[in-house]
Motif scaffolding. Structure first.
Motif, PDB file in Angstrom:
ATOM      1  N   SER A  20    -117.487 -41.198 -70.835  1.00 29.14           N
ATOM      2  CA  SER A  20    -118.888 -41.057 -71.366  1.00 29.14           C
ATOM      3  C   SER A  20    -118.862 -39.882 -72.891  1.00 29.14           C
ATOM      4  O   SER A  20    -117.818 -39.646 -72.759  1.00 29.14           O
ATOM      5  CB  SER A  20    -119.725 -40.825 -70.311  1.00 29.14           C
ATOM      6  N   LYS A  21    -119.934 -39.960 -73.024  1.00 27.86           N
ATOM      7  CA  LYS A  21    -119.890 -38.637 -74.308  1.00 27.86           C
ATOM      8  C   LYS A  21    -119.140 -37.606 -73.377  1.00 27.86           C
ATOM      9  O   LYS A  21    -120.700 -37.135 -72.166  1.00 27.86           O
ATOM     10  CB  LYS A  21    -121.441 -39.229 -74.992  1.00 27.86           C
ATOM     11  N   PRO A  22    -119.253 -36.459 -74.343  1.00 29.18           N
ATOM     12  CA  PRO A  22    -118.779 -36.529 -75.354  1.00 29.18           C
ATOM     13  C   PRO A  22    -117.442 -37.156 -75.318  1.00 29.18           C
ATOM     14  O   PRO A  22    -116.856 -37.062 -76.553  1.00 29.18           O
ATOM     15  CB  PRO A  22    -118.923 -35.210 -75.915  1.00 29.18           C
ATOM     16  N   TYR A  23    -116.360 -37.117 -74.306  1.00 28.39           N
ATOM     17  CA  TYR A  23    -115.458 -37.305 -74.353  1.00 28.39           C
ATOM     18  C   TYR A  23    -114.536 -38.964 -74.774  1.00 28.39           C
ATOM     19  O   TYR A  23    -113.822 -38.847 -75.213  1.00 28.39           O
ATOM     20  CB  TYR A  23    -114.455 -36.733 -72.505  1.00 28.39           C
ATOM     21  N   LYS A  24    -115.717 -40.101 -74.712  1.00 27.66           N
ATOM     22  CA  LYS A  24    -114.809 -41.379 -75.210  1.00 27.66           C
ATOM     23  C   LYS A  24    -115.405 -41.919 -76.363  1.00 27.66           C
ATOM     24  O   LYS A  24    -116.442 -41.193 -76.615  1.00 27.66           O
ATOM     25  CB  LYS A  24    -115.341 -42.468 -73.868  1.00 27.66           C
ATOM     26  N   ALA A  25    -114.606 -42.205 -76.828  1.00 27.94           N
ATOM     27  CA  ALA A  25    -114.879 -42.351 -78.858  1.00 27.94           C
ATOM     28  C   ALA A  25    -115.339 -43.055 -78.945  1.00 27.94           C
ATOM     29  O   ALA A  25    -114.934 -44.401 -78.223  1.00 27.94           O
ATOM     30  CB  ALA A  25    -113.263 -42.604 -79.141  1.00 27.94           C
ATOM     31  N   ASP A  26    -116.259 -42.798 -79.285  1.00 34.23           N
ATOM     32  CA  ASP A  26    -116.885 -45.096 -80.100  1.00 34.23           C
ATOM     33  C   ASP A  26    -116.234 -45.176 -80.773  1.00 34.23           C
ATOM     34  O   ASP A  26    -115.020 -45.067 -81.478  1.00 34.23           O
ATOM     35  CB  ASP A  26    -117.999 -44.576 -80.727  1.00 34.23           C
ATOM     36  N   TYR A  27    -116.165 -47.128 -80.970  1.00 31.74           N
ATOM     37  CA  TYR A  27    -115.957 -48.116 -81.743  1.00 31.74           C
ATOM     38  C   TYR A  27    -114.833 -47.203 -83.103  1.00 31.74           C
ATOM     39  O   TYR A  27    -116.373 -47.565 -84.562  1.00 31.74           O
ATOM     40  CB  TYR A  27    -116.241 -49.712 -81.762  1.00 31.74           C
ATOM     41  N   LYS A  28    -113.854 -47.435 -83.898  1.00 30.91           N
ATOM     42  CA  LYS A  28    -113.824 -46.897 -85.016  1.00 30.91           C
ATOM     43  C   LYS A  28    -113.375 -45.288 -84.978  1.00 30.91           C
ATOM     44  O   LYS A  28    -112.657 -44.660 -85.895  1.00 30.91           O
ATOM     45  CB  LYS A  28    -113.890 -47.444 -86.310  1.00 30.91           C
ATOM     46  N   GLU A  29    -114.070 -44.441 -84.092  1.00 29.75           N
ATOM     47  CA  GLU A  29    -113.769 -43.249 -84.124  1.00 29.75           C
ATOM     48  C   GLU A  29    -112.458 -42.637 -83.900  1.00 29.75           C
ATOM     49  O   GLU A  29    -111.425 -43.712 -83.148  1.00 29.75           O
ATOM     50  CB  GLU A  29    -114.842 -42.169 -83.148  1.00 29.75           C
ATOM     51  N   ALA A  30    -112.331 -41.077 -84.234  1.00 31.46           N
ATOM     52  CA  ALA A  30    -111.055 -40.945 -84.055  1.00 31.46           C
ATOM     53  C   ALA A  30    -109.979 -41.238 -84.625  1.00 31.46           C
ATOM     54  O   ALA A  30    -108.875 -41.522 -83.060  1.00 31.46           O
ATOM     55  CB  ALA A  30    -110.996 -40.342 -82.557  1.00 31.46           C
ATOM     56  N   GLY A  31    -109.855 -42.461 -85.275  1.00 26.52           N
ATOM     57  CA  GLY A  31    -108.654 -42.958 -85.642  1.00 26.52           C
ATOM     58  C   GLY A  31    -108.555 -44.439 -85.238  1.00 26.52           C
ATOM     59  O   GLY A  31    -107.698 -44.997 -84.739  1.00 26.52           O
ATOM     60  N   GLY A  32    -109.047 -44.431 -83.940  1.00 28.33           N
ATOM     61  CA  GLY A  32    -108.898 -45.744 -83.178  1.00 28.33           C
ATOM     62  C   GLY A  32    -108.283 -45.171 -81.658  1.00 28.33           C
ATOM     63  O   GLY A  32    -108.252 -45.719 -80.734  1.00 28.33           O
ATOM     64  N   TYR A  33    -108.127 -43.966 -81.266  1.00 28.34           N
ATOM     65  CA  TYR A  33    -107.988 -43.309 -80.483  1.00 28.34           C
ATOM     66  C   TYR A  33    -108.882 -43.409 -79.014  1.00 28.34           C
ATOM     67  O   TYR A  33    -110.243 -43.708 -79.550  1.00 28.34           O
ATOM     68  CB  TYR A  33    -107.373 -42.080 -80.511  1.00 28.34           C
ATOM     69  N   ILE A  34    -108.828 -43.941 -77.592  1.00 30.12           N
ATOM     70  CA  ILE A  34    -109.600 -43.870 -76.778  1.00 30.12           C
ATOM     71  C   ILE A  34    -110.407 -42.358 -76.994  1.00 30.12           C
ATOM     72  O   ILE A  34    -111.887 -42.931 -76.216  1.00 30.12           O
ATOM     73  CB  ILE A  34    -108.785 -45.011 -75.561  1.00 30.12           C
TER      74      ILE A  34
END
Length: 413
Positions: free
Chosen positions: A355-369
């Motif tokens: 969940s937010k704020p821990y899981k990145a959205d698609y293409k966010e954080a360079g592709g890290y999960i």
């Protein structure tokens, strides 16, 4: 980490599948692993073939190279996702990285060959069965790691050189993280028949149990030994808030490591150690309600005079990912309400991580999960960023949970 399935597991409790109630469903696992799949595909498309991802900071990829201790996690994550999705592109991506990582089998200057080689080549061997391609790498790497074991301290040396925070040179430092590299030795011992590797793992685990742990089952980060007689010079921290604190990820490394050692040996003392570490961790008064810990479990004791005070409330997602994976395995070696507790806490961690704020959205954080991990605040490195090992243990935990939903063992043989 994985289990190569090259010999029947020595822990009879592994066959005792838990009857505890599972609170997450297949859709939860599927959604999060498919999201991870998309993220990793994006990451793979954004880096060069020779890059081995470490983190993403200020809009830029940070790749520390094959000799960095994290180098096995990205290919390992890719392989876990290949196991779930059967996407051949993922297998090919992992193989591309393994080509650049293979030379580390000869690296005798690090204690982290388990992270580097077992998470990567170990998963590759388990999933492909290609012993010709991978067995030699693993056996050579285990032999390299074994050179760092010395008789007097009865441990594998962690670092060569460097100084502690008092400015004194390390003599023979051993860090709690090293518990995570023992599975590499025990599995290669079964694979090759070389009992020396297993013996080293057991002796290291036994020494660490005695010397690294306080009465409350919290762990010191570093124990510095006299290599001539094995006596203890000092107990320190390198990545924690202060020497007597419980650096969060160190507690997770120990929990995972002793749970694994019970699986590998069937020795009840390792199970008791893991249960006591879990009790300390889960009952800690400073553990946040969402179960994503602060980077140090004693960060609330830092005063305004501390140079870490302004960062004291940062969370470490990587610790939660490691802990969730470890608790799912520990649940299979325990019964009743205790087993249920471990599963329920792991589920809560997975829900928070997903969940937010821990899981990145698609293409966010360079592709890290996952976002919001902490590498080392004292070293001012990888602070509040995505980290490759957080992704690895998060995906591993989801894979383990999926096996439980399928009525399978947590550790794939």
């Amino acid at each position: 980490m994985i289990g190569l399935g090259l010999q029947a597991i020595s822990c009879s409790s592994q066959k005792n599948l838990t009857t505890a109630k599972l609170g997450l469903n297949k859709e939860f696992v599927k959604t999060n692993l498919e999201d991870a799949h998309k993220q990793i595909n994006y990451l793979a498309s954004s880096i060069q073939e020779s890059d081995i991802p470490t983190t993403f900071k200020d809009g830029k990829y940070v790749n520390w190279g094959s000799s960095w201790w994290c180098s096995g996690f990205y290919p390992g994550t890719v392989l876990y996702l290949y196991e779930y999705t059967k996407d051949e592109k993922l297998l090919n991506e992992a193989k591309r990285k393994l080509k650049h990582l293979e030379k580390e089998k000869n690296n005798k200057g690090t204690h982290d060959l388990g992270f580097m080689l077992y998470c990567s080549f170990g998963n590759a061997l388990r999933l492909t069965g290609d012993s010709t391609a991978y067995k030699g790498v693993l056996s050579t790497g285990a032999a390299s790691l074994a050179t760092r074991f010395h008789e007097a301290p009865k441990t594998i040396r962690s670092w060569d050189g460097g100084k502690n925070w008092d400015g004194q040179p390390w003599t023979y430092p051993v860090i709690i993280d090293n518990m995570m590299n023992l599975e590499f030795l025990t599995e290669v011992s079964k694979m090759t028949g070389d009992k020396r590797f297993r013996d080293i793992a057991i002796r290291h685990a036994n020494t660490t149990m005695v010397n690294h742990y306080r009465k409350d089952y919290s762990s010191y980060h570093v124990v510095d030994y006299n290599p001539d007689n094995g006596s203890i010079i000092s107990r320190k921290t390198a990545q924690g808030a202060f020497d007597e604190s419980a650096w969060a990820r160190g507690q997770a490394w120990g929990l995972y490591g002793y749970t694994m050692m019970y699986r590998e040996t069937g020795e009840k003392k390792y199970l008791e150690q893991a249960r006591n570490i879990a009790k300390f961790y889960l009952n800690h008064p400073n553990l946040p309600k969402d179960l994503i810990p602060y980077w140090d479990m004693d960060q609330n004791k830092l005063t305004k005079e501390s140079k870490y005070y302004n960062q004291k409330d940062l969370r470490d997602v990587s610790t939660a990912a490691v802990t969730a994976s470890a608790l799912l395995e520990l649940a299979q070696y325990t019964k009743g309400s205790e087993s249920q507790l471990y599963i329920s806490k792991a589920e809560q961690m997975l829900k928070s991580l997903s969940s937010k704020p821990y899981k990145a959205d698609y293409k966010e954080a360079g592709g890290y999960i996952l976002k919001h991990s902490v590498g080392s605040i004292p070293h001012k490195t990888e602070v509040d960023v995505p980290l490759t090992y957080a992704d690895y243990y998060y995906v591993e935990a989801l894979i383990r949970y999926d096996r439980m939903l399928n009525g399978e063992k947590v550790i794939k043989q």
